[in-house]
Structures are given as structure tokens and as C-alpha cells.
Design a protein around this motif. Structure first.
Motif, PDB file in Angstrom:
ATOM      1  N   ILE A  22       0.789  -1.236   0.020  1.00 20.55           N
ATOM      2  CA  ILE A  22       0.018  -0.127   0.068  1.00 20.55           C
ATOM      3  C   ILE A  22       0.748   1.212   0.097  1.00 20.55           C
ATOM      4  O   ILE A  22       0.554   2.274  -0.718  1.00 20.55           O
ATOM      5  CB  ILE A  22      -0.824  -0.069   1.206  1.00 20.55           C
ATOM      6  CG1 ILE A  22      -2.029  -0.968   1.030  1.00 20.55           C
ATOM      7  CG2 ILE A  22      -1.745   1.194   1.443  1.00 20.55           C
ATOM      8  CD1 ILE A  22      -2.726  -1.345   2.365  1.00 20.55           C
ATOM      9  N   PRO A  27      -2.978   1.738  -2.614  1.00 19.32           N
ATOM     10  CA  PRO A  27      -3.903   0.518  -2.381  1.00 19.32           C
ATOM     11  C   PRO A  27      -4.781  -0.066  -3.575  1.00 19.32           C
ATOM     12  O   PRO A  27      -4.861  -1.118  -3.457  1.00 19.32           O
ATOM     13  CB  PRO A  27      -5.144   1.207  -1.504  1.00 19.32           C
ATOM     14  CG  PRO A  27      -4.722   2.594  -1.741  1.00 19.32           C
ATOM     15  CD  PRO A  27      -3.350   2.831  -2.126  1.00 19.32           C
ATOM     16  N   LEU A  30      -3.014  -3.283  -4.661  1.00 17.46           N
ATOM     17  CA  LEU A  30      -2.944  -4.406  -3.631  1.00 17.46           C
ATOM     18  C   LEU A  30      -3.805  -5.631  -4.316  1.00 17.46           C
ATOM     19  O   LEU A  30      -5.061  -5.569  -4.783  1.00 17.46           O
ATOM     20  CB  LEU A  30      -3.646  -3.946  -2.603  1.00 17.46           C
ATOM     21  CG  LEU A  30      -3.479  -4.805  -1.375  1.00 17.46           C
ATOM     22  CD1 LEU A  30      -1.986  -4.648  -0.736  1.00 17.46           C
ATOM     23  CD2 LEU A  30      -4.271  -4.045  -0.074  1.00 17.46           C
ATOM     24  N   LEU A  57      -8.453  -8.268   3.655  1.00 16.63           N
ATOM     25  CA  LEU A  57      -8.093  -6.829   3.947  1.00 16.63           C
ATOM     26  C   LEU A  57      -9.005  -6.593   5.069  1.00 16.63           C
ATOM     27  O   LEU A  57      -8.578  -5.365   5.936  1.00 16.63           O
ATOM     28  CB  LEU A  57      -8.529  -6.052   2.483  1.00 16.63           C
ATOM     29  CG  LEU A  57      -7.838  -6.263   1.430  1.00 16.63           C
ATOM     30  CD1 LEU A  57      -8.414  -5.510   0.335  1.00 16.63           C
ATOM     31  CD2 LEU A  57      -6.486  -5.977   1.705  1.00 16.63           C
ATOM     32  N   LEU A 106      -6.146   2.807   2.607  1.00 17.07           N
ATOM     33  CA  LEU A 106      -6.938   1.593   2.161  1.00 17.07           C
ATOM     34  C   LEU A 106      -8.175   1.954   2.396  1.00 17.07           C
ATOM     35  O   LEU A 106      -9.342   1.732   1.468  1.00 17.07           O
ATOM     36  CB  LEU A 106      -6.431   0.756   2.798  1.00 17.07           C
ATOM     37  CG  LEU A 106      -7.427  -0.855   2.749  1.00 17.07           C
ATOM     38  CD1 LEU A 106      -7.016  -1.290   1.253  1.00 17.07           C
ATOM     39  CD2 LEU A 106      -6.791  -1.988   3.781  1.00 17.07           C
ATOM     40  N   ARG A 110     -11.360   1.685  -0.422  1.00 13.82           N
ATOM     41  CA  ARG A 110     -12.285   0.565  -0.102  1.00 13.82           C
ATOM     42  C   ARG A 110     -13.222   0.856   1.141  1.00 13.82           C
ATOM     43  O   ARG A 110     -13.082   0.624   2.119  1.00 13.82           O
ATOM     44  CB  ARG A 110     -11.659  -0.615   0.321  1.00 13.82           C
ATOM     45  CG  ARG A 110     -10.585  -1.003  -1.114  1.00 13.82           C
ATOM     46  CD  ARG A 110     -11.170  -1.725  -2.112  1.00 13.82           C
ATOM     47  NE  ARG A 110     -11.893  -2.958  -1.825  1.00 13.82           N
ATOM     48  CZ  ARG A 110     -11.389  -3.903  -1.691  1.00 13.82           C
ATOM     49  NH1 ARG A 110     -10.182  -4.235  -2.061  1.00 13.82           N
ATOM     50  NH2 ARG A 110     -12.061  -5.060  -1.540  1.00 13.82           N
TER      51      ARG A 110
END
Length: 197
Positions: A22, A27, A30, A57, A106, A110
């Protein structure tokens, strides 16, 4: 790594590898393969321990949030000692920076992971915990008379976390930029106190 050899602390090894990916690549880059390559383990090992990348994750985000929360909760113990801005800066910067940076990046990419973290940890996500600890610390300092009664601990804590979040996402020089911001925020309340006294 030879086949059939147990890897102690495999989860942490994979989490640390994910963090490095990351921070280095962002990210968006990933993937399960990127994580296992970075960790130096067989590609299938991640899926032997987690049902899919989202499960991995989510576990990473919960683990790292817990680390940040544990560090943040020690802040209110400093009330009544030392310089208020320095205490706040020391506590906020004691949170593992790479962990916080990777986690914030991250979760920005997300956001659905935040709901999974909330499911496990309740309302205490990483930045929430820092904000709550900072507000509790500043409220304690206000009760002790070291900050003026007009200080709004929640507002100052929110401003500190907002600055922290911005810098974690955009800047490498966290120390050099965050400490003066905290000093300005806390100093403005201290100046108000001395002006009223």
C-alpha cells in the motif's frame, strides 16, 4: 519457503507485506499475489487462511485499527503533566505512522471495509479512537484549569484528527507539519485563557 513448513506469525507477515505494498504502490495495486510476493510466501497461502482478498483486507483493517486504538487510549493518562500541545503531538505521532498511512489510504479506496471494521470493533475505528482520546485528554486538561473553560475539546480534537488525516494521505513530513498545527490549535485556546485572566 519449502512446502509443508509452518510459518510462525503468518497473518502478521501478510499484514506487514500488505502495508508495504500500500505504501509503496498504493492501495489500488493491492492484490493477493502482490501481498504474497512481498511476503515471500506461496501465492496460495493467503487463501488458505482467508476466504478471499476482501476477507484478508477486513482482517488487516481490524488488526491495524486495534493497534492504533491501543496507542491512542493512553493519551488521557498524560493530563496534568507537561506541555499540552507537546503531549497531544507526542501521543498522536506515537501511533505507528506507516500503519496509519496504509490504513487510511486503504479505507479511502475501499470504504466498504470501514463497515466491516465497525462490525468487529464497534464505533472505535482508528481515527475515531484518536479523536475520542484527544477530546478526553483536552477535557481533562480543561477540568484541571490548564485550558480555558471556553475550549471545546471535541472541536479541537476533530481539527487535530482532520489535520492528521490530511497529512497522512498527502505528506511525508508528518512531524514537521502536524506539531505546529497542534500547537496553533491548542495555543489559540491557551492564549484565550491568558487573555481572559
Amino acid at each position: 519457503m519449502p512446502r509443508g513448513v509452518a510459518i510462525p506469525e503468518l497473518r502478521q507477515q501478510l499484514f506487514t507485506a500488505a502495508e508495504r505494498v500500500i505504501l509503496r504502490d498504493g492501495p489500488a495495486r493491492l492484490s493477493g499475489r502482490a501481498v504474497t510476493t512481498e511476503a515471500g510466501v506461496a501465492a496460495g497461502l493467503l487463501y488458505a487462511h482467508f476466504s478471499d482478498l476482501d476477507d484478508f483486507l477486513a482482517a488487516y483493517a481490524v488488526d491495524r485499527s486495534f493497534t492504533v486504538i491501543a496507542a491512542a487510549k493512553r493519551l488521557p493518562e498524560r493530563a496534568g503533566t507537561g506541555d499540552i500541545a507537546a503531549n497531544l503531538g507526542d501521543a498522536v505521532l506515537a501511533v505507528p505512522r506507516d500503519t496509519l498511512a496504509a490504513l487510511a489510504r486503504l479505507l479511502v479506496l475501499r470504504p466498504e471495509l470501514a463497515a466491516r471494521v465497525h462490525d468487529v470493533l464497534g464505533d472505535d475505528t482508528a481515527l475515531d479512537a484518536i479523536e475520542q482520546a484527544a477530546a478526553a485528554y483536552l477535557a481533562a486538561e480543561r477540568r484541571l484549569g490548564r485550558l480555558p473553560e471556553t475550549t471545546d475539546p471535541a472541536a479541537v480534537a476533530l481539527a487535530v484528527v482532520g489535520a492528521l488525516h490530511h497529512l497522512v494521505l498527502t505528506a511525508a513530513d508528518l512531524d514537521d507539519r502536524l506539531r505546529p498545527a497542534i500547537t496553533a490549535l491548542v495555543g489559540s485556546t491557551a492564549n484565550e485563557r491568558s487573555g481572559n485572566g
